[in-house]
Design a protein around this motif. Structure first.
Motif, PDB file in Angstrom:
ATOM      1  N   GLU A 138      -1.060   4.761  -0.270  1.00 10.87           N
ATOM      2  CA  GLU A 138      -2.504   4.642  -0.095  1.00 10.87           C
ATOM      3  C   GLU A 138      -2.809   4.144   1.316  1.00 10.87           C
ATOM      4  O   GLU A 138      -2.043   3.370   1.877  1.00 10.87           O
ATOM      5  CB  GLU A 138      -3.085   3.632  -1.093  1.00 10.87           C
ATOM      6  N   ALA A 139      -3.956   4.595   1.842  1.00 14.09           N
ATOM      7  CA  ALA A 139      -4.403   4.075   3.135  1.00 14.09           C
ATOM      8  C   ALA A 139      -5.310   2.891   2.856  1.00 14.09           C
ATOM      9  O   ALA A 139      -6.387   3.076   2.289  1.00 14.09           O
ATOM     10  CB  ALA A 139      -5.145   5.153   3.908  1.00 14.09           C
ATOM     11  N   TRP A 140      -4.889   1.699   3.203  1.00 14.59           N
ATOM     12  CA  TRP A 140      -5.749   0.523   2.990  1.00 14.59           C
ATOM     13  C   TRP A 140      -6.469   0.155   4.276  1.00 14.59           C
ATOM     14  O   TRP A 140      -6.041   0.456   5.374  1.00 14.59           O
ATOM     15  CB  TRP A 140      -4.934  -0.652   2.409  1.00 14.59           C
ATOM     16  N   SER A 196       0.818  -1.215   0.000  1.00 11.95           N
ATOM     17  CA  SER A 196       0.000   0.000   0.000  1.00 11.95           C
ATOM     18  C   SER A 196       0.852   1.265   0.000  1.00 11.95           C
ATOM     19  O   SER A 196       0.402   2.331  -0.401  1.00 11.95           O
ATOM     20  CB  SER A 196      -0.945   0.015   1.210  1.00 11.95           C
ATOM     21  N   ALA A 197       2.098   1.150   0.449  1.00  8.76           N
ATOM     22  CA  ALA A 197       2.973   2.327   0.497  1.00  8.76           C
ATOM     23  C   ALA A 197       3.441   2.729  -0.897  1.00  8.76           C
ATOM     24  O   ALA A 197       3.843   3.871  -1.126  1.00  8.76           O
ATOM     25  CB  ALA A 197       4.178   2.054   1.390  1.00  8.76           C
ATOM     26  N   PHE A 214      -2.614  -0.232  -7.950  1.00 10.67           N
ATOM     27  CA  PHE A 214      -3.763  -0.271  -7.046  1.00 10.67           C
ATOM     28  C   PHE A 214      -3.980   1.123  -6.471  1.00 10.67           C
ATOM     29  O   PHE A 214      -3.944   1.303  -5.259  1.00 10.67           O
ATOM     30  CB  PHE A 214      -3.534  -1.255  -5.906  1.00 10.67           C
ATOM     31  N   SER A 215      -4.099   2.098  -7.319  1.00 15.03           N
ATOM     32  CA  SER A 215      -4.230   3.463  -6.843  1.00 15.03           C
ATOM     33  C   SER A 215      -4.815   4.288  -7.973  1.00 15.03           C
ATOM     34  O   SER A 215      -4.481   4.078  -9.131  1.00 15.03           O
ATOM     35  CB  SER A 215      -2.841   3.995  -6.455  1.00 15.03           C
ATOM     36  N   LYS A 216      -5.700   5.209  -7.602  1.00 16.40           N
ATOM     37  CA  LYS A 216      -6.295   6.061  -8.645  1.00 16.40           C
ATOM     38  C   LYS A 216      -5.473   7.328  -8.828  1.00 16.40           C
ATOM     39  O   LYS A 216      -5.629   8.038  -9.806  1.00 16.40           O
ATOM     40  CB  LYS A 216      -7.723   6.419  -8.253  1.00 16.40           C
ATOM     41  N   LYS A 257      -4.145   1.815   7.078  1.00 19.00           N
ATOM     42  CA  LYS A 257      -4.071   3.258   7.345  1.00 19.00           C
ATOM     43  C   LYS A 257      -2.665   3.834   7.265  1.00 19.00           C
ATOM     44  O   LYS A 257      -2.239   4.571   8.151  1.00 19.00           O
ATOM     45  CB  LYS A 257      -4.668   3.584   8.718  1.00 19.00           C
ATOM     46  N   ARG A 258      -1.925   3.510   6.252  1.00 18.65           N
ATOM     47  CA  ARG A 258      -0.603   4.094   6.006  1.00 18.65           C
ATOM     48  C   ARG A 258       0.366   3.848   7.160  1.00 18.65           C
ATOM     49  O   ARG A 258       0.853   4.778   7.794  1.00 18.65           O
ATOM     50  CB  ARG A 258      -0.725   5.617   5.807  1.00 18.65           C
TER      51      ARG A 258
END
Ligand SMILES: Nc1nc2c(c(=O)[nH]1)N[C@H]1C(S)=C(S)[C@@H](COP(=O)(O)O)O[C@H]1N2
Ligand SMILES: [Mo]
Length: 496
Positions: free
Chosen positions: A72-74, A32-33, A52-54, A83-84
């Motif tokens: 991103e905060a997953w 996620s980072a 995996f990010s807009k 949450k990052r």
């Protein structure tokens, strides 16, 4: 012949479920980072094969952006802890992996000691056509027959063989191929997996393979004779009461879920305590890597990345603006603390102290990489110049960017970082004044930044304004050895 379902299979199978879930969730936190996957180490924005990010950041972006913006905060339901929190996620990943490997080693020893390997390792190529037949049988909604005298049908045996003897080691090997100190010391090892980005992509595909296996495996157990198989894998006795086995099995799964919920909650609620507690398991391991390996990177100019991400926004205060306006002629670097000969050097003085250049690959903790040529003064020469006292054990680099001003988001204080003295003495540890043959650009740390080529990027302080030799870093900042350690709960050692 060994039993079909011995007790040690039941035990290691249960532990494996727990640790694999832990590794998958904490691994997703790491992803996620930097939720982008590449096949080559230059990894410019926009060229990822999977994202995996807009959020979109272009290499030609007019507005300065920082790689932390790509994070991103997953959701904590998916990532551990979500949450990052890559710092905490990595702590779980590296703690968990030690126990997962231990479980695997115990299992493999038992597999060979008891002769169980005969059920798992195919000894004849006929397993392939037999497996295809088995799969065909399933597609006709029928259950294929087990191999005579063995607990599994051919496709099952082949699948277990591949997961245990190929997929699991593959995950360990691709995992190791992401460690900056391993890559710096053994550049050939990284090449096997197409570099760090290749290793990241393959490691992710390995996770996906585990996911696919788990879904099919669970489904198959359900369509096979569930009470019977449950009795075998849960109670290590196929003739035991199936209902009892299912209840105990479901209780075990519930227990795993509860433990995951509790550690996720705890990790988010008590981040410092999590960093400290898991650090007991992770830090020695990371320190060993940092200590044992020195960088042997020798890239050529042709390897230099056209695009090099920036992490951390440059200082915004007037003092720094004045320095920039003066072309850094007024810049002085005080080097002091526990040293015999404290000095204060201008850029001209520093250039006279020593000169070294190196073409190396940068590894940000988030996962991106880029190659550049760095020129500057070896830290080993600085050490000779100031002569640290016996008591000096760490070198602290103070920076000019105040995170409260440059980033906000509840963060505050000037960036800083510390390293143990032995890292400063490594051959490719330098104070860089130049990048790719030109003075350091502002966003990459002008006028001076640290380069430590076995470490993760966050250790390489940019915009350095002072260097101090200390006995202990615990009374600096929040006491964790650096700004990212203090405020983002990263581990202090950064060789992995
Ligand atoms: N002063 C300062 N130094 C810093 C940072 C920062 O935010 N402030 N970020 C670190 C991190 S996390 C990384 S990955 C590298 C990035 O270096 P680059 O911007 O030159 O790519 O700088 C490191 N040094
Ligand atoms: Mo970083």
């Amino acid at each position: 012949m060994p039993e079909f379902f011995p007790w040690w299979v039941a035990v290691t199978h249960f532990l494996n479920i727990f640790f694999l879930l832990l590794l998958a969730r904490s691994g997703l936190e790491v992803l996620s980072a930097f939720p982008k996957l590449y096949w080559y180490d230059n990894c410019p924005p926009g060229r990822e094969w999977l994202r995996f990010s807009k959020k979109m950041y272009g290499a030609d972006s007019r507005k300065l952006w920082s790689s932390l913006d790509e994070e991103e905060a997953w959701w904590p339901m998916i990532a551990l802890p979500g949450k990052r929190n890559i710092g905490i996620g990595r702590h779980w990943h590296f703690s968990g992996v030690q126990f997962w490997i231990l479980t695997g080693v115990v299992y493999i020893v038992m597999v060979f000691a008891t002769g169980y390997w005969q059920y798992l390792i195919p000894t004849h190529w006929s397993i392939v056509p037999d497996s295809i037949n088995s799969i065909g049988t399933y597609l006709h909604f029928e259950i294929p027959a087990k191999i005579v005298g063995e607990p599994f049908e051919p496709a099952q045996k082949l699948a277990y063989f591949m997961v245990i003897f190929l997929l699991a080691p593959f995950q360990v090997l691709t995992g190791a191929a992401m460690s900056p100190s391993v890559l710096a010391r053994f550049p050939w090892y990284g090449k096997i997996f197409k570099g760090k980005q290749g290793a990241r992509s393959l490691h992710f595909l390995g996770l996906a393979a585990f996911g696919v296996f788990t879904v099919i495996h669970t489904f198959m157990v359900l369509v096979h004779n569930i009470p019977n198989e449950a009795a075998g894998i849960v109670l290590a006795d196929q003739n035991a009461n199936g209902t009892k086995a299912i209840i105990i099995g479901l209780t075990g799964i519930a227990l795993i879920v509860i433990v995951h919920v509790v550690i996720t909650w705890f990790s988010l609620r008590y981040r410092r305590a999590t960093q400290r507690t898991l650090g007991v398991m992770v830090n020695p391991f990371e320190k060993m890597f940092s200590k044992a390996f020195t960088s042997r990177q020798r890239f050529t100019r042709r390897n230099i990345s056209p695009y090099f991400r920036v992490n951390g926004y440059p200082p915004v205060d007037h003092a720094y603006e004045r320095l920039v306006a003066s072309g850094f002629t007024e810049y002085r670097l005080p080097i002091g603390g526990l040293v015999d000969h404290p000095v204060s050097l201008s850029l001209g003085d520093l250039r006279k102290v020593g000169e070294q250049s190196q073409i190396t690959k940068h590894n940000c903790i988030q996962g991106w990489t880029a190659v550049a040529e760095w020129g500057g003064v070896p830290l080993a020469t600085i050490i000779e110049l100031v002569h640290p006292q016996e008591a000096a054990k760490h070198v602290v680099f103070y920076a000019m960017d105040d995170k409260g001003l440059t980033e906000g988001e509840g963060r505050y204080g000037f960036f800083y970082g510390s390293i143990p003295l032995h890292l400063a003495k490594n051959p490719q540890s330098i104070l860089a004044l130049e990048m790719n043959g030109a003075p350091l650009p502002i966003e990459h740390g002008a006028p001076i930044r640290v380069r430590l080529e076995t470490q993760l990027g966050f250790k390489m302080v940019k915009w350095v304004c002072a260097i101090e030799f200390v006995a202990d870093y615990r009374n600096i900042g929040m006491g964790q050895g650096g700004w990212r350690e203090d405020q983002q709960f990263y581990a202090n050692a950064a060789g992995i």
